[in-house]
Design a protein around this motif. Structure first.
Motif, short mmCIF file in Angstrom:
data_model
loop_
_atom_site.label_atom_id
_atom_site.label_comp_id
_atom_site.label_asym_id
_atom_site.label_seq_id
_atom_site.Cartn_x
_atom_site.Cartn_y
_atom_site.Cartn_z
N THR A 92 0.86 -1.19 0.00
CA THR A 92 0.00 0.00 0.00
C THR A 92 0.89 1.24 0.00
N LYS A 93 0.71 2.11 -0.97
CA LYS A 93 1.57 3.28 -1.10
C LYS A 93 0.98 4.48 -0.36
N LEU A 94 1.84 5.17 0.37
CA LEU A 94 1.45 6.35 1.14
C LEU A 94 1.55 7.61 0.29
N ASP A 95 0.64 8.55 0.54
CA ASP A 95 0.78 9.88 -0.05
C ASP A 95 2.00 10.56 0.56
N SER A 96 2.56 11.51 -0.15
CA SER A 96 3.77 12.18 0.33
C SER A 96 3.54 12.95 1.63
N LYS A 97 2.27 13.34 1.89
CA LYS A 97 1.96 14.09 3.11
C LYS A 97 1.16 13.24 4.10
N ALA A 98 1.30 11.95 3.99
CA ALA A 98 0.58 11.05 4.89
C ALA A 98 1.01 11.28 6.35
N LYS A 99 0.07 11.10 7.26
CA LYS A 99 0.35 11.27 8.69
C LYS A 99 1.02 10.01 9.24
N ILE A 100 2.15 10.19 9.93
CA ILE A 100 2.89 9.07 10.48
C ILE A 100 2.83 9.10 12.01
N SER A 101 2.50 7.95 12.60
CA SER A 101 2.56 7.79 14.06
C SER A 101 3.29 6.48 14.36
N TYR A 102 3.65 6.29 15.62
CA TYR A 102 4.43 5.12 16.00
C TYR A 102 3.66 4.25 16.98
N ALA A 103 3.64 2.96 16.69
CA ALA A 103 2.88 2.01 17.50
C ALA A 103 3.63 1.66 18.79
N THR A 104 2.87 1.23 19.78
CA THR A 104 3.47 0.76 21.03
C THR A 104 4.24 -0.54 20.74
N TYR A 105 5.43 -0.65 21.31
CA TYR A 105 6.28 -1.82 21.06
C TYR A 105 5.90 -2.94 22.02
N ASP A 106 5.66 -4.12 21.48
CA ASP A 106 5.31 -5.31 22.27
C ASP A 106 6.58 -6.10 22.55
N TRP A 107 7.02 -6.09 23.81
CA TRP A 107 8.26 -6.78 24.20
C TRP A 107 8.03 -8.23 24.61
N SER A 108 6.81 -8.74 24.44
CA SER A 108 6.56 -10.16 24.76
C SER A 108 7.46 -11.05 23.91
N LEU A 109 7.81 -12.20 24.49
CA LEU A 109 8.71 -13.13 23.80
C LEU A 109 8.11 -13.56 22.46
N ASN A 110 8.96 -13.64 21.42
CA ASN A 110 8.52 -13.98 20.07
C ASN A 110 8.43 -15.49 19.85
N GLY A 111 8.07 -16.20 20.88
CA GLY A 111 7.95 -17.65 20.80
C GLY A 111 7.64 -18.21 22.17
N SER A 112 7.84 -19.50 22.34
CA SER A 112 7.53 -20.12 23.62
C SER A 112 8.42 -21.33 23.87
N PHE A 113 8.38 -21.80 25.09
CA PHE A 113 9.09 -23.01 25.48
C PHE A 113 8.16 -24.20 25.51
#
Length: 254
Positions: free
Chosen positions: A233-254
């Motif tokens: 999906t292509k953004l317009d040159s003046k598209a609004k940018i925001s930053y998502a909350t980072y999820d530090w949960s483990l990327n897998g399991s035991f």
């Protein structure tokens, strides 16, 4: 003057934390086949890590890490051989760090900093458990002191995986010099088009904090141009940018 002094001491602090001379050797480029086999066995196509599988196969992982430790990149290695080595080293040692602390009922890599008490160590990325070419180092040394400093390659931020759900997916194959450009491009495409990490429409995008934390690494290219290079999906040159909350949960399991 006070601002200048503060900046000076901040730079000194950064250098003391991350500054490390990359170890060198006369070794020939190493094979990453051992790591490749483990990744194929214990990482899904979507980057979900079976840490229990890695734990059962720790001897094989240790064999690979021993090869990495004993064979730092040599001056005769190509840039791609060196970069593939350091990316694989970072990812493999991150897995080992998780395994080393698995008895602590680990839910996030950030728990390591809370649960282990080592003087002067503030985060899991500061734990000096890595030995390469006779030099003790930590994950920060590899990422910031060597990879970011030496290679000036922004796509590494789609390849280095810090064991968290909001990180790029761990690739289920090792990086190799021969295919490095293709692999880095593929990682960029997978990461940017993953709607759990980046939500992109024509007029706006809520994107990973990685683009915020490491924005300088992508310059002079704008973040919108970077996204449009890989996004479906292509953004317009003046598209609004925001930053998502980072999820530090483990990327897998035991």
């Amino acid at each position: 003057m006070k601002i200048v002094l503060n900046l000076f001491f901040a730079l000194l602090f950064v250098q003391s934390c991350f500054g490390v001379e990359a170890p060198t050797s006369s070794a020939a480029p190493v094979s990453h086949d051992l790591f490749n086999s483990l990744l194929k066995k214990y990482v899904s196509d979507k980057g979900v890590v079976n840490y229990g599988g890695f734990k059962k196969d720790q001897k094989e992982l240790k064999k690979y890490l021993d090869v990495i430790s004993a064979n730092a990149p040599g001056s005769s290695w190509s840039e791609n051989e060196k970069l593939a080595y350091w990316i694989n080293a970072y990812n493999a040692f991150t897995i080992q760090l998780i395994l080393d602390n698995s008895e602590n009922d680990l839910k996030s890599i950030k728990d390591i900093g809370d649960k282990i008490k080592i003087p002067f160590v503030n985060t899991p990325w500061d734990v000096k458990f890595i030995n390469i070419g006779g030099k003790k180092m930590d994950l920060n040394n590899i990422e910031h002191g060597i990879i970011r400093k030496q290679f000036k390659e922004p796509r590494i931020h789609f390849a280095l995986v810090c064991a968290a759900k909001s990180c790029p997916p761990l690739r289920n194959e090792a990086f190799t010099a021969e295919r490095l450009n293709e692999q880095l491009n593929n990682q960029a495409e997978k990461f940017i088009n993953d709607t759990s990490k980046n939500k992109i429409s024509k007029s706006s995008a809520s994107i990973s904090k990685i683009f915020d934390w490491y924005g300088m690494d992508f310059k002079p290219t704008s973040i919108i141009d970077i996204l449009n290079k890989y996004s479906k999906t292509k953004l317009d040159s003046k598209a609004k940018i925001s930053y998502a909350t980072y999820d530090w949960s483990l990327n897998g399991s035991f």
